[in-house]
Design a protein around this motif. Structure first.
Motif, PDB file in Angstrom:
ATOM      1  N   TYR A 125      -1.865  11.747   5.465  1.00  0.00           N
ATOM      2  CA  TYR A 125      -1.349  12.830   6.294  1.00  0.00           C
ATOM      3  C   TYR A 125      -1.581  14.096   5.482  1.00  0.00           C
ATOM      4  CZ  TYR A 125       1.046   9.266   9.109  1.00  0.00           C
ATOM      5  OH  TYR A 125       1.345   8.186   9.907  1.00  0.00           O
ATOM      6  N   ALA A 155      -0.556   7.995   2.649  1.00  0.00           N
ATOM      7  CA  ALA A 155       0.495   7.106   3.162  1.00  0.00           C
ATOM      8  C   ALA A 155       0.120   5.636   2.968  1.00  0.00           C
ATOM      9  CB  ALA A 155       0.756   7.378   4.640  1.00  0.00           C
ATOM     10  N   ALA A 188      10.573  -1.427   4.007  1.00  0.00           N
ATOM     11  CA  ALA A 188      11.641  -0.471   4.285  1.00  0.00           C
ATOM     12  C   ALA A 188      11.122   0.696   5.115  1.00  0.00           C
ATOM     13  CB  ALA A 188      12.223   0.033   2.964  1.00  0.00           C
ATOM     14  N   ASN A 189      12.025   1.494   5.589  1.00  0.00           N
ATOM     15  CA  ASN A 189      11.709   2.722   6.298  1.00  0.00           C
ATOM     16  C   ASN A 189      10.798   3.584   5.423  1.00  0.00           C
ATOM     17  OD1 ASN A 189      11.886   4.578   8.337  1.00  0.00           O
ATOM     18  ND2 ASN A 189      13.750   5.517   7.542  1.00  0.00           N
ATOM     19  N   GLY A 190       9.689   4.050   5.968  1.00  0.00           N
ATOM     20  CA  GLY A 190       8.777   4.910   5.211  1.00  0.00           C
ATOM     21  C   GLY A 190       7.712   4.168   4.418  1.00  0.00           C
ATOM     22  N   ALA A 191       7.691   2.839   4.492  1.00  0.00           N
ATOM     23  CA  ALA A 191       6.728   2.060   3.706  1.00  0.00           C
ATOM     24  C   ALA A 191       5.291   2.241   4.202  1.00  0.00           C
ATOM     25  CB  ALA A 191       7.111   0.582   3.732  1.00  0.00           C
ATOM     26  N   GLY A 192       5.139   2.576   5.492  1.00  0.00           N
ATOM     27  CA  GLY A 192       3.792   2.771   6.031  1.00  0.00           C
ATOM     28  C   GLY A 192       3.447   1.837   7.182  1.00  0.00           C
ATOM     29  N   LYS A 193       4.428   1.136   7.708  1.00  0.00           N
ATOM     30  CA  LYS A 193       4.180   0.126   8.754  1.00  0.00           C
ATOM     31  C   LYS A 193       3.593   0.757  10.018  1.00  0.00           C
ATOM     32  CE  LYS A 193       8.559  -1.180   8.809  1.00  0.00           C
ATOM     33  NZ  LYS A 193       9.058  -0.114   7.896  1.00  0.00           N
ATOM     34  N   THR A 194       4.264   1.797  10.505  1.00  0.00           N
ATOM     35  CA  THR A 194       3.780   2.445  11.727  1.00  0.00           C
ATOM     36  C   THR A 194       2.406   3.067  11.510  1.00  0.00           C
ATOM     37  OG1 THR A 194       6.024   2.857  12.511  1.00  0.00           O
ATOM     38  CG2 THR A 194       4.306   4.274  13.409  1.00  0.00           C
ATOM     39  N   THR A 195       2.207   3.650  10.343  1.00  0.00           N
ATOM     40  CA  THR A 195       0.907   4.261  10.047  1.00  0.00           C
ATOM     41  C   THR A 195      -0.213   3.226  10.159  1.00  0.00           C
ATOM     42  OG1 THR A 195       1.990   5.829   8.570  1.00  0.00           O
ATOM     43  CG2 THR A 195      -0.392   5.541   8.299  1.00  0.00           C
ATOM     44  N   GLU A 246       6.642   1.910  18.541  1.00  0.00           N
ATOM     45  CA  GLU A 246       7.982   2.127  17.992  1.00  0.00           C
ATOM     46  C   GLU A 246       8.782   2.985  18.979  1.00  0.00           C
ATOM     47  OE1 GLU A 246       9.174   3.047  13.503  1.00  0.00           O
ATOM     48  OE2 GLU A 246       8.242   4.774  14.429  1.00  0.00           O
TER      49      GLU A 246
HETATM   50  N1  ADP Z   1       3.094  12.651  11.055  1.00  0.00           N
HETATM   51  C1  ADP Z   1       3.332  12.559   9.739  1.00  0.00           C
HETATM   52  N2  ADP Z   1       3.087  13.567   8.902  1.00  0.00           N
HETATM   53  C2  ADP Z   1       3.296  13.471   7.582  1.00  0.00           C
HETATM   54  N3  ADP Z   1       3.764  12.371   6.981  1.00  0.00           N
HETATM   55  C3  ADP Z   1       4.053  11.328   7.758  1.00  0.00           C
HETATM   56  C4  ADP Z   1       3.846  11.339   9.173  1.00  0.00           C
HETATM   57  N4  ADP Z   1       4.202  10.137   9.684  1.00  0.00           N
HETATM   58  C5  ADP Z   1       4.619   9.408   8.635  1.00  0.00           C
HETATM   59  N5  ADP Z   1       4.531  10.102   7.475  1.00  0.00           N
HETATM   60  C6  ADP Z   1       4.860   9.600   6.133  1.00  0.00           C
HETATM   61  O1  ADP Z   1       4.067   8.464   5.864  1.00  0.00           O
HETATM   62  C7  ADP Z   1       4.834   7.454   5.216  1.00  0.00           C
HETATM   63  C8  ADP Z   1       4.812   6.188   6.034  1.00  0.00           C
HETATM   64  O2  ADP Z   1       5.483   6.415   7.276  1.00  0.00           O
HETATM   65  P1  ADP Z   1       5.550   5.306   8.423  1.00  0.00           P
HETATM   66  O3  ADP Z   1       4.210   4.711   8.594  1.00  0.00           O
HETATM   67  O4  ADP Z   1       6.179   5.938   9.602  1.00  0.00           O
HETATM   68  O5  ADP Z   1       6.536   4.224   7.781  1.00  0.00           O
HETATM   69  P2  ADP Z   1       7.363   3.039   8.450  1.00  0.00           P
HETATM   70  O6  ADP Z   1       6.837   2.812   9.815  1.00  0.00           O
HETATM   71  O7  ADP Z   1       7.164   1.876   7.519  1.00  0.00           O
HETATM   72  O8  ADP Z   1       8.797   3.482   8.456  1.00  0.00           O
HETATM   73  C9  ADP Z   1       6.233   8.048   5.014  1.00  0.00           C
HETATM   74  O9  ADP Z   1       6.304   8.568   3.740  1.00  0.00           O
HETATM   75  C10 ADP Z   1       6.300   9.116   6.066  1.00  0.00           C
HETATM   76  O10 ADP Z   1       7.164  10.153   5.670  1.00  0.00           O
END
Ligand code: ADP
Ligand code: MG
Length: 236
Positions: A13, A18, A37-44, A85
């Motif tokens: 990002y 990420a 955990a939250n923020g690990a990168g799963k959604t990414t 999500e």
């Molecule tokens: N749109 C975005 N812009 C900047 N950073 C992002 C964005 N979306 C997610 N992040 C960062 O990327 C990392 C992984 O996020 P995410 O994939 O949402 O994690 P998870 O789904 O495991 O909670 C986190 O540090 C989050 O803050």
């Protein structure tokens, strides 16, 4: 050949990395859990697979085709469906209209009708509420609708992003039972979850993600008994 192969994936990002070089694979028939955990990168990771975020490096291959840079709308007819999500149902549309949106790649009216019937069989509550606006459903019902909508495209691979998030325990159990059923009926499942206990209970293999890296992987049963996993993810 694996159904889905993610190799050396890196995602940024802006300047912030990420996903820091991740590789994993999903074989046909698998239920793969990606926990962390939250923020690990799963959604990414899911968004990169489904074409919503570009990969900076690495490759994603689906049934032998390089889909790394393929936009999402081309992936649905190939057999990949995404349950996002937070459900993301169309709040101002009815349950039935939401389901029809999931069939936008299909033309055959009779086939769409048959699929809707199949989904009502799986989710009787959606049939009871077919004319209700999706925004007025409970969280668990919206999750069922999001899954039903994804199934409308007859996916071979369904990727789900935290389907249990924010649901009451009864709904959580129901949602995981439904995922098991979807799998037993022949759809391959890539499941992202913070609820590691439930995810490991239905997965055959799992990957543990920490700040953009896979730190552990193996059979779900082995990971359930792994001391570091127990300590970090399974303690109540
Ligand atoms: N749109 C975005 N812009 C900047 N950073 C992002 C964005 N979306 C997610 N992040 C960062 O990327 C990392 C992984 O996020 P995410 O994939 O949402 O994690 P998870 O789904 O495991 O909670 C986190 O540090 C989050 O803050
Ligand atoms: Mg997420």
């Amino acid at each position: 050949m694996p159904m889905l192969e993610v190799k050396d994936l890196e995602v940024y990002y802006g300047m912030i990395q990420a996903i820091k070089g991740i590789s994993f694979q999903v074989d046909e028939g698998d239920v793969i859990a990606l926990i962390g955990a939250n923020g690990a990168g799963k959604t990414t990771i899911l968004h990169t697979i489904t074409g919503l975020i570009p990969a900076k490096a690495g490759t994603i291959t689906f049934e032998g085709t390089d889909i790394t840079h393929m936009p999402g709308h081309k992936l649905v007819p190939m057999g990949i469906a995404h349950v996002p999500e937070g459900r993301r149902v169309f709040a101002q549309l009815s349950v039935l209209e939401n389901l029809k949106m999931g069939a936008y790649t299909r033309k055959d009216k009779q086939e769409i009708e048959d699929t809707i019937k199949m989904i009502y069989g799986r989710f009787p509550r959606l049939e009871e509420r077919k004319n209700q606006l999706a925004g007025t459903l409970s969280g668990g019902e919206q999750q069922m609708l999001a899954m039903g909508r994804a199934l409308m495209s007859h996916p071979r691979l369904i990727v789900m992003d935290e389907p249990s998030m924010g649901l009451s325990p009864i709904y959580v159990n129901e949602i995981f039972d439904i995922i098991k059923k979807i799998s037993s009926e022949g759809t391959t499942v890539l499941l992202v979850e913070q609820n590691a206990k439930k995810a490991l209970a239905i997965a055959n293999k799992a990957y543990v993600l920490e700040t953009g890296r896979i730190v552990l992987q193996g059979n779900a049963k082995d990971l359930m008994n792994d001391d570091s996993v127990k300590k970090a993810y399974l303690s109540e």
